[in-house]
Write a protein that holds these residues in place. Sequence first.
Motif, mmCIF file in Angstrom:
data_model
loop_
_atom_site.group_PDB
_atom_site.id
_atom_site.type_symbol
_atom_site.label_atom_id
_atom_site.label_comp_id
_atom_site.label_asym_id
_atom_site.label_seq_id
_atom_site.Cartn_x
_atom_site.Cartn_y
_atom_site.Cartn_z
ATOM 1 N N MET A 153 -5.989 -2.220 13.805
ATOM 2 C CA MET A 153 -6.493 -1.916 12.969
ATOM 3 C C MET A 153 -7.857 -0.881 14.410
ATOM 4 S SD MET A 153 -7.767 -2.736 9.129
ATOM 5 C CE MET A 153 -5.986 -3.444 8.476
ATOM 6 N N ARG A 191 -6.795 -5.404 -3.396
ATOM 7 C CA ARG A 191 -6.686 -4.967 -4.267
ATOM 8 C C ARG A 191 -4.991 -6.032 -4.823
ATOM 9 N NH1 ARG A 191 -4.562 -1.479 0.158
ATOM 10 N NH2 ARG A 191 -2.551 -2.849 0.528
ATOM 11 N N MET A 204 0.293 6.634 9.645
ATOM 12 C CA MET A 204 -0.479 5.337 10.521
ATOM 13 C C MET A 204 0.755 5.255 11.329
ATOM 14 S SD MET A 204 -0.093 1.496 8.360
ATOM 15 C CE MET A 204 0.202 0.359 9.559
ATOM 16 N N SER A 233 -3.019 -7.418 12.104
ATOM 17 C CA SER A 233 -3.637 -6.485 12.204
ATOM 18 C C SER A 233 -4.895 -5.591 11.998
ATOM 19 C CB SER A 233 -2.764 -6.253 10.033
ATOM 20 O OG SER A 233 -3.743 -7.122 9.721
ATOM 21 N N ALA A 270 0.554 -0.916 -0.026
ATOM 22 C CA ALA A 270 -0.006 0.048 0.327
ATOM 23 C C ALA A 270 0.524 1.294 -0.358
ATOM 24 C CB ALA A 270 -1.500 -0.158 1.144
ATOM 25 N N LYS A 292 -1.998 3.857 2.902
ATOM 26 C CA LYS A 292 -2.530 3.085 3.479
ATOM 27 C C LYS A 292 -4.062 2.884 4.532
ATOM 28 C CE LYS A 292 1.274 1.662 4.004
ATOM 29 N NZ LYS A 292 2.002 0.972 3.649
ATOM 30 N N TYR A 293 -4.489 1.418 3.811
ATOM 31 C CA TYR A 293 -6.042 0.865 4.405
ATOM 32 C C TYR A 293 -5.217 0.944 5.895
ATOM 33 C CZ TYR A 293 -8.199 -2.954 6.077
ATOM 34 O OH TYR A 293 -9.023 -4.097 6.357
ATOM 35 N N TRP A 294 -6.153 1.644 6.705
ATOM 36 C CA TRP A 294 -5.804 1.014 8.666
ATOM 37 C C TRP A 294 -6.841 1.354 9.560
ATOM 38 C CZ3 TRP A 294 -1.901 -2.646 10.223
ATOM 39 C CH2 TRP A 294 -1.751 -2.314 11.740
ATOM 40 N N ASP A 310 4.409 -1.339 6.749
ATOM 41 C CA ASP A 310 3.536 -1.706 7.080
ATOM 42 C C ASP A 310 3.006 -2.342 8.882
ATOM 43 O OD1 ASP A 310 1.884 -1.549 5.055
ATOM 44 O OD2 ASP A 310 2.823 -3.343 3.806
ATOM 45 N N ALA A 311 2.248 -3.105 8.906
ATOM 46 C CA ALA A 311 2.225 -4.155 10.326
ATOM 47 C C ALA A 311 3.373 -4.714 10.676
ATOM 48 C CB ALA A 311 0.790 -4.585 10.236
ATOM 49 N N SER A 320 -1.021 -12.101 3.176
ATOM 50 C CA SER A 320 -2.469 -12.299 3.084
ATOM 51 C C SER A 320 -3.158 -11.556 1.554
ATOM 52 C CB SER A 320 -3.171 -12.351 4.295
ATOM 53 O OG SER A 320 -3.169 -10.438 4.412
ATOM 54 N N SER A 360 -9.267 -10.964 3.506
ATOM 55 C CA SER A 360 -8.285 -9.755 3.574
ATOM 56 C C SER A 360 -8.470 -8.877 3.278
ATOM 57 C CB SER A 360 -6.975 -10.087 3.808
ATOM 58 O OG SER A 360 -6.223 -9.801 4.099
ATOM 59 N N GLY A 361 -8.610 -7.508 3.722
ATOM 60 C CA GLY A 361 -8.858 -6.148 2.730
ATOM 61 C C GLY A 361 -7.718 -5.935 1.560
ATOM 62 N N SER A 362 -6.243 -6.262 2.765
ATOM 63 C CA SER A 362 -5.443 -5.897 1.762
ATOM 64 C C SER A 362 -5.363 -6.643 0.278
ATOM 65 C CB SER A 362 -4.142 -5.335 1.899
ATOM 66 O OG SER A 362 -3.878 -7.729 2.628
HETATM 67 O O1 PMV Z 1 -5.823 -6.516 4.830
HETATM 68 P P1 PMV Z 1 -4.845 -6.680 6.126
HETATM 69 O O2 PMV Z 1 -4.885 -7.709 7.041
HETATM 70 O O3 PMV Z 1 -4.034 -7.503 5.013
HETATM 71 O O4 PMV Z 1 -3.623 -5.341 6.681
HETATM 72 C C1 PMV Z 1 -3.186 -4.129 6.074
HETATM 73 C C2 PMV Z 1 -2.905 -3.332 6.241
HETATM 74 C C3 PMV Z 1 -1.866 -2.297 5.606
HETATM 75 O O5 PMV Z 1 -1.034 -3.282 5.309
HETATM 76 C C4 PMV Z 1 -0.977 -1.876 7.374
HETATM 77 C C5 PMV Z 1 -1.945 -1.296 5.081
HETATM 78 C C6 PMV Z 1 -2.709 -2.003 3.417
HETATM 79 O O6 PMV Z 1 -3.267 -1.270 3.369
HETATM 80 O O7 PMV Z 1 -2.163 -3.289 2.817
#
Ligand code: PMV
Length: 320
Positions: A191, A140, A237, A187, A12, A15-17, A277-278, A103, A135-137
């Motif tokens: 978050m 994309r 972040m 994460s 990212a 960032k998505y957080w 990131d995290a 993830s 998983s959010g990321s």
């Molecule tokens: O969706 P996750 O749990 O992989 O969270 C992603 C969080 C960050 O990697 C920190 C930011 C992002 O946008 O990928």
Amino acid sequence: MKNTARAHTNIALIKYWGKKDADLRLPLMSSISMTLDAFYTDTSLLIDTEDKKFILNGQEVTGPAANRVFDYVERLQKLFNVAGNFHVISDNHVPTAAGLASSSSAFAALAASFVKAYNLSISPKGLSILARLGSGSATRSIYGGFVKWNKGTNSANSFAEVIDEKPQMDLKLLAVEISEAEKKLSSTKGMKLAQTSPFFKPWIARNDEEIAQMEAAIKSNDFTKLGQLAELSASEMQAINLAAQPGFTYFANETLEIIKLIQELRNKGLECYYTIDAGPNVKILCQKNSCSNIKKYVKNILPNVKIVEAGFGPGITYLD
Ligand code: PMV
């Protein structure tokens, strides 16, 4: 049919957080990423098997990691009104040395493998929504190049889209591995805690502007602007995390050493930026002809870290 899908990880840049809805993984902000060529996951979903299994890199996985995968596939089965046992067979080509979370590629590959296994006709937009439930990321990682995840307002309109699938920008990422250890705070937990920070709301209020600026930097092929904005998003972040109640950080001492080095290199005229990131690992954004120099400087202060270089990666592909 093995229904094997390949998805690449993404990093990212904005960032998505923070989640608005944890179950649907609806984000509180839009984000922008770069898909990476060096790191990917291949996943096959075998359906109507006798038992249920998750095999990762040739080894059967049990416990919470396997349950997350089983729950996800069963959730998709319910959505599409199909049932039955299955085997999830994954090969992760995300070297631990990269210090990148897998993830994003893992759930994007699993979603893609699922739709192939059940012969579902799903658009890339639909696939992005399905990946988001894992998983959010991963939302994309359906696309290559530069990708934007529009936060949306509900499950049907929170998905990713391409900004530029084959970018011309001279941009490389150096993944510097400081620690292979699993992050102590997931994460999801990070978050949630971040939202107790007084800086969280002001950050969200800036999201539309940051997204617009990053899109403009991408469209005008402006590496400097992209690097500055990516570094700012990562710093915001981390600042939010430090000011959470209770405060926390994913940084290690070496993380700060590399941040300082990057600032010094810039002062010397060697242009590079960081994103994080995290976790403690630093990803350096730079241009092709400065990669080897930057690697040398990093190795000079931290001889034992591993550094993996990446460029732009593609979206989902099917291998059979
Ligand atoms: O969706 P996750 O749990 O992989 O969270 C992603 C969080 C960050 O990697 C920190 C930011 C992002 O946008 O990928």
